[in-house]
Design an enzyme around this catalytic site. Structure first.
Site, mmCIF file in Angstrom:
data_model
loop_
_atom_site.group_PDB
_atom_site.id
_atom_site.type_symbol
_atom_site.label_atom_id
_atom_site.label_comp_id
_atom_site.label_asym_id
_atom_site.label_seq_id
_atom_site.Cartn_x
_atom_site.Cartn_y
_atom_site.Cartn_z
ATOM 1 N N GLU A 142 77.508 26.885 69.745
ATOM 2 C CA GLU A 142 78.144 28.073 70.342
ATOM 3 C C GLU A 142 77.576 29.335 69.706
ATOM 4 O OE1 GLU A 142 82.418 27.785 70.558
ATOM 5 O OE2 GLU A 142 82.360 25.645 70.929
ATOM 6 N N GLU A 146 87.443 21.480 66.680
ATOM 7 C CA GLU A 146 88.217 22.308 65.737
ATOM 8 C C GLU A 146 89.453 21.634 65.133
ATOM 9 O OE1 GLU A 146 89.042 25.932 67.884
ATOM 10 O OE2 GLU A 146 86.945 26.493 67.917
HETATM 11 C C1 GLA Z 1 85.787 28.108 70.524
HETATM 12 C C2 GLA Z 1 85.702 27.067 71.611
HETATM 13 C C3 GLA Z 1 84.963 27.568 72.812
HETATM 14 C C4 GLA Z 1 85.344 28.973 73.166
HETATM 15 C C5 GLA Z 1 85.234 29.871 71.971
HETATM 16 C C6 GLA Z 1 85.678 31.272 72.282
HETATM 17 O O1 GLA Z 1 84.634 28.258 69.829
HETATM 18 O O2 GLA Z 1 85.115 25.865 71.193
HETATM 19 O O3 GLA Z 1 85.239 26.732 73.897
HETATM 20 O O4 GLA Z 1 86.664 28.995 73.656
HETATM 21 O O5 GLA Z 1 86.103 29.380 70.985
HETATM 22 O O6 GLA Z 1 85.508 31.613 73.573
#
Ligand code: GLA
Length: 366
Positions: A258, A154
């Site tokens: 994710e 990020e």
């Molecule tokens: C981001 C992070 C994850 C997790 C999510 C929310 O996507 O990369 O590790 O913390 O947020 O839980």
């Protein structure tokens, strides 16, 4: 004629029985790895249902939290590998791969990383040293046991600029390529990924393309871009497709890292996963506390079918698809962007059973 119809009916019926019996792990094995992020509570659970759910459905595990800096490196001179080692051990027992998450992230990183003993900000040189030490030690510890690492998480904002994080402010934009360099030094064989949310955003896509070029132009290694894919019903799959094409054109693989699909209303549009965004609880924003209505479940099935059809179209370029959590009850979406809601974003229901959409996406493989 009757015989042909009968044979066709038998074939269809047996296809759908097979789809019900085949697990995600099995069904997609020749396409891409399907995985889940699991918590340390899941890892340690003595409940056979939990252990069977982990083992049977997924080919690759990601630690939800226990490899993040604040957990694995809570103090400058203290590394704590106990939870992460337990996860790696479980994966080995289950013949599953592990992806490491994550080495450099502005969030869930302890305060000490950026301050000296007098609580003053550290210099560029000192933060580079600390980042190098962290990456060398953590990647080194798991050398040979982990398939790949989310090296930087990020770092790009919605407008395509780099996030004004402590790493970026103190080191400069080159903290990203340095992080990739250190990870490669620590384990030359491990795969290295850049991971981010909002990869349907053209500005972010373009900046990530530039990051790939920059890493490569310095002789660095980057194997894949992880698109987090915290989705909602209004997520734009055409833009995700453009991102897959753009990353593929840069010679890297793509991963869905994710995955979850919230079925709940959003207070103000989909914020991807900018965890800083939070709203006060409102009951009207939590409509499915007594179970998921059939038409919403169907909407979710239809959306996941479209999404997996897209992933299968690019299965030569996609190497992994990981759900962010083991089952609906565990998902972070129950608590974000509004605490106290009941969401249904994952592949397994609150009883650890595959939801109806799972057999539908399995049918797509055939
Ligand atoms: C981001 C992070 C994850 C997790 C999510 C929310 O996507 O990369 O590790 O913390 O947020 O839980």
């Amino acid at each position: 004629m009757k015989k042909i119809i009968l044979l066709a009916a038998v074939a269809l019926a047996s296809q759908s029985i097979m789809a019900q019996q085949t697990t995600l792990r099995e069904a997609f094995k020749d396409k891409f790895l399907v995985g889940a992020a699991i918590s340390i509570r899941d890892v340690a659970s003595k409940d056979p249902k939990v252990q069977a759910a982990i083992k049977n459905n997924f080919a690759v595990l990601t630690p939800e939290n226990c490899m993040k800096c604040e957990e694995i490196h809570p103090k400058k001179d203290l590394y704590d590998f106990r939870d992460a080692d337990a996860l790696v051990k479980l994966a080995k027992k289950n013949k599953q791969a592990v992806t490491g998450h994550c080495l450099v992230w502005h969030s869930q990183c302890p305060y000490w990383m950026f301050k000296d003993d007098l609580a003053q900000p550290v210099t560029r040189e000192e933060l580079i040293n600390r980042m190098r030490d962290h990456i060398h030690t953590v990647v080194g510890h798991f050398k040979g046991k982990i398939k790949g690492w989310d090296v930087v998480n990020e770092a790009v904002m919605e407008n395509g600029t780099l996030r004004n994080s402590q790493y970026q402010r103190t080191i400069g934009d080159d903290f990203i390529r340095l992080a990739f360099q250190f990870a490669h030094e620590a384990d030359p064989n491990v795969e290295l990924y850049y991971n981010d949310y909002g990869m349907d955003n053209p500005n972010k896509r373009q900046r990530v393309v530039e990051l790939i070029r920059e890493i490569k132009s310095h002789g660095g290694r980057i194997d894949a871009v992880g698109m987090q894919c915290h989705l909602s019903f209004d997520s734009n799959l055409e833009e995700y497709e453009k991102s897959i094409q753009a990353f593929r054109a840069e010679g890297v693989k793509v991963m869905v890292t994710e995955l979850d699909l919230s079925v709940l209303p959003w207070p103000q549009g989909n914020y991807g996963a900018s965890v800083e965004t939070n709203f006060d609880y409102q009951a009207r924003m939590n409509p499915y506390t007594d179970g998921l209505p059939a038409e919403v479940a169907q909407k979710q099935t239809d959306f996941f079918k479209k999404f997996f059809a897209l992933l299968l179209k690019y299965s030569d370029d996609i190497t992994r698809v990981t759900f962010w959590g083991l089952c609906d009850k565990d998902s972070w979406k129950n608590g974000w962007p509004m605490a106290g809601r009941t969401d249904y974003p994952l592949a397994l229901d609150r009883n650890y059973e595959p939801k109806p959409f799972v057999s539908e996406i399995i049918k797509l493989v055939k």
